[in-house]
Scaffold this active site. Structure first.
Site, short mmCIF file in Angstrom:
data_model
loop_
_atom_site.label_atom_id
_atom_site.label_comp_id
_atom_site.label_asym_id
_atom_site.label_seq_id
_atom_site.Cartn_x
_atom_site.Cartn_y
_atom_site.Cartn_z
CB SER A 261 -35.71 -18.31 95.10
OG SER A 261 -34.81 -17.53 94.28
CG ASP A 262 -31.69 -23.07 91.74
OD1 ASP A 262 -31.00 -21.94 91.38
OD2 ASP A 262 -31.59 -23.90 91.37
CD1 TRP A 263 -29.34 -16.52 90.02
CD2 TRP A 263 -29.54 -17.60 91.96
NE1 TRP A 263 -28.48 -15.69 91.16
CE2 TRP A 263 -28.49 -16.46 92.12
CE3 TRP A 263 -29.63 -18.52 93.04
CZ2 TRP A 263 -28.18 -16.17 93.37
CZ3 TRP A 263 -29.23 -18.00 94.52
CH2 TRP A 263 -28.45 -16.92 94.70
#
Ligand code: BGC
Length: 737
Positions: A261-263
């Site tokens: 996932s993007d952060w």
């Protein structure tokens, strides 16, 4: 004891104990067998622990089985400095200052896939040396609006160019047993409201414009990781989006790697479990709580465990996620060919310098360049001539071992031959501090003069200079080329447009060097002698620039994007298209990609909107002649052959570009032309050589929404061949039936 361990280990390697060695530790066993063997030994808790962060940049391994943690690093232009386990602050290591490579816009501007491979190999070596398993790169989102603060991290406005450059970058990175992580999947084409923008796009534009570079990265590049993005698509966040992750990426494209996932891109447990994500990172906690390990509160931690225990979540899906994580570990840190890598070595600096010089684009030249020996008094004006540009911009910010500024580079190259003076000319906003790392110009750029005085001082010196080199542009501050916040104007900030005009009024020899990762308006273009599109070039920035300005390197970069005149001319102009309309009673903005497949030059061409500089454009200090091409039909498509001659007195490189125009069909939107092939060739003065460009039939296709597949309309297609999207003197018609 140690001796005994060594003897046991060596015997095991030699086969003496191979019967007793668990399969997952057997380096000679196929990866899938190692994965299955490790998986069957793991408990439910161990499996779940692998699927979420345990620190800012790592996820847990299985210590009981000797399976290591997985470490990620930004990307995409160098290996980010270490931050603390639980916070974004700089951890203060003294051995993590990396080589900063040129930004990916520059790489795209080289139009040379071999350099992308070299780039990938070098940055992969740095990642390996620093013990990183996943490099959070490359970024392959399309340039839809020139206001997007992150365009500098991407590969321009054309899906074909981006695909051709991304593939070897990925392969280069992965040749070091470091996973490349394609990002940001998908439709993350602006930063403003990035967490709450729902993108409405036709399937056709999705398939023809926004997905091809991801697809090529996965299928041709063999990327081992993909990062779903922050934005929403079809009212679901990309990190929780089953259509993007499960259907398109995993099922349709056969992706067998890990989705990261993007952060902070995950928001809901049930949705993320339904969406198919494998690894959750950065979900809003800064580490430990007094009562528990806060990482256990991640959606894919305890909440997932509860659902598995009470049967609400299927174990087969859990096992699929864990398999993907294990596969990544066996491909990287537990791979037999795993080596130590290299860091900040002369070879990496040479690569950075070469790519930097080769990506610089000469946009205009009335003879002011290359700098002649007669120019004895050179005045450099502009903050970007000294400002550190490797720091800032968001997650791509680097702690670079060195950064040669343009002023330093010019002084290195011209020292002794000319006097090189500097005037600041304007004050840009602040000077970046990022993750507690201060740029070295932080104090240097403290200024006592006001703006009027700065301009007056620059003009005074400019009057008597033989040559004025203005080095300005954007920077990595908020609202410039920077993550999380988009630009607010196409024009240069801090009064630079006026300053350039004033300089041109007092000196006939003004060279403008624009450093940016985005197109900028250039209202002064007709008044200056030369214009150079420079980029964020990293550690060797000043040396690469000086190489081109002095003629040590003949410029050969070509624009990976169009430079429009006005923001109103751009395809995403208008609130509905960007930044979108706020949904009633919600914080979500609906962004409508009404321009459909027409972004970049596809838009300007088709709508007959003039641009300042076209896509694919760039000058050289020599001249080229592109002969008459010959096209032959092959089993898979067409093969185009053309002779290219260097007609000037200096060795140089030309990029032959081929665009195709499809037959018109009523009711079917077609771009006037699109890039389908290119080839860059190095030529000595007077030399002529042939280049061949293969164009598969699939290049003629469009995405047919009714059948959800690619379709080729029968009829006449025109190939246009030349040196930029606006200079295509040769046309060849072929019949597809
Ligand atoms: C960025 C990613 C980056 C991640 C980790 C996010 O804010 O969008 O590109 O890799 O942070 O730093």
């Amino acid at each position: 004891m140690r001796l005994l361990a060594t003897i046991l280990f060596c015997s095991a390697c030699l086969g003496g104990f191979s019967q007793s060695l668990p399969k997952y530790l057997d380096h000679t066993a196929p990866i899938e067998e190692r994965v299955s063997d490790a998986l069957r030994r793991m408990t439910l808790e161990e499996k779940v622990r692998m699927l979420h962060a345990q620190s800012k940049f790592s996820s847990a391994g299985v210590p009981r089985l000797g399976i290591p943690e997985l470490w990620c690093a930004d990307g995409p232009h160098g290996i980010r400095g270490e931050v603390f386990w639980d916070s974004w602050d700089n951890a203060g290591w003294t051995n993590d200052s990396c080589t900063a490579f040129p930004a990916l816009t520059c790489l795209a501007a080289t139009w040379r896939p071999e350099l992308a491979r070299e780039y990938g190999r070098a940055i992969g070596e740095e990642a390996r040396y620093r013990g990183k398993d996943i490099l959070l790169a490359p970024g392959v989102n399309m340039l839809r609006t020139p206001l997007n603060g992150r365009n500098f991290e991407y590969l321009g406005e054309d899906p074909f160019l981006a695909s051709v450059m991304a593939v070897p970058y990925i392969q280069g990175v992965q040749s070091n047993n470091v996973a490349a992580c394609l990002k940001h999947f998908a439709l993350n084409n602006n930063e403003m409201n990035r967490n709450f923008s729902d993108v409405h796009v036709s399937d056709r534009a999705l398939r023809e414009i926004y997905l091809p570079a991801f697809k090529a990265g996965v299928q041709q590049g063999g990327a081992w990781a993909v990062m779903p993005s922050y934005n929403l698509f079809e009212n679901r966040h990309a990190c929780e989006n089953p259509r993007l992750i499960k259907d398109i990426l995993k099922k349709e494209w056969g992706f067998d790697g890990i989705t990261v996932s993007d952060w902070g891109g995950v928001h809901d447990t049930d949705k993320v479990l339904d969406g198919g994500l494998d690894l959750e990172m950065g979900t809003g906690t800064d580490g430990l709580r007094a009562d528990m390990n806060a990482y256990d509160t991640y959606h894919m931690a305890n909440p997932y465990l509860e659902r598995l225990r009470d049967g609400r979540a299927p174990e087969e899906e859990l096992d699929d996620h864990v398999r993907r994580v294990l596969r990544t570990i066996f491909r990287t840190s537990m791979s037999p060919s795993h080596w130590k890598g290299r860091f900040t070595c002369p070879e990496h600096y040479a690569t950075a310098r070469r790519i930097g010089a080769e990506g610089i684009v000469l946009l205009k030249n009335n003879g002011a360049l290359p700098i002649s020996d007669k120019k004895k008094k050179i005045l450099v004006v502009g903050e970007n001539a000294v400002k550190m540009l490797t720091i800032g911009g968001g997650s791509s910010s680097l702690k670079a071992q060195k950064e040669v500024s343009p002023l330093e580079g010019l002084r290195n190259a011209l020292g002794g031959k000319a006097e090189v003076d500097w005037e600041r000319g304007y004050i840009g906003a602040g000077s970046v501090v990022y993750n507690n790392v201060k740029s070295k110009d932080y104090d240097l750029l403290s200024e006592t003069r006001d703006s009027l005085r700065l301009v007056a001082d620059a003009l005074e010196k400019a009057k008597t200079a033989d040559l004025v080199i203005f080095v300005g542009g954007l920077n990595k501050e908020d609202y410039q080329d920077c993550e999380d916040k988009d630009r607010i104007s196409l024009n240069l900030p801090y009064g630079q447009d006026g300053l350039i005009e004033a300089l041109a009024a007092v000196n006939p020899n003004v060279v403008v060097v624009n450093i940016s990762g985005n197109p900028v308006a250039m209202p002064w273009a007709d008044k200056v002698s030369a214009i150079v599109q420079d980029w964020y070039l990293g550690s060797e920035a000043g040396n690469s620039l000086a190489d081109v300005l002095t003629g040590a390197v003949n410029p050969s970069g070509k624009l990976p994007f169009s430079v429009p005149y006005r923001l109103e001319d751009t395809p995403a102009w208008g609130e509905r298209r960007y930044p979108g309309i706020k949904r009633a009673g919600s914080n979500i903005h609906d962004i409508h990609y009404d321009e459909d497949i027409l972004i970049g030059y596809r838009w300007y061409d088709t709508k007959d909107i003039p641009v300042r500089f076209p896509f694919g454009y760039g000058l050289s200090y020599t001249g080229f002649d592109i002969g008459k091409p010959v096209v032959t039909r092959t089993a898979d498509g067409y093969s185009l052959r053309v002779d290219v001659s260097n007609t000037g007195k200096m060795a140089g490189a030309e990029t032959v570009q081929v665009y195709v125009s499809a037959p018109r069909q009523k009711g079917l939107l077609r771009e006037r032309k699109k890039l389908v092939g290119f080839s860059k060739i190095d030529l000595a003065p007077g030399e002529t050589r042939g280049v061949s460009i293969d164009i598969p039939f699939s290049s003629l296709a469009y995405y047919d929404e009714d059948t959800a597949s690619e379709r080729i309309v029968k009829g006449k297609y025109v190939f246009s061949v030349g040196s930029s999207s606006a200079d295509l003197p040769h046309k060849i018609t072929v019949k597809y039936d």
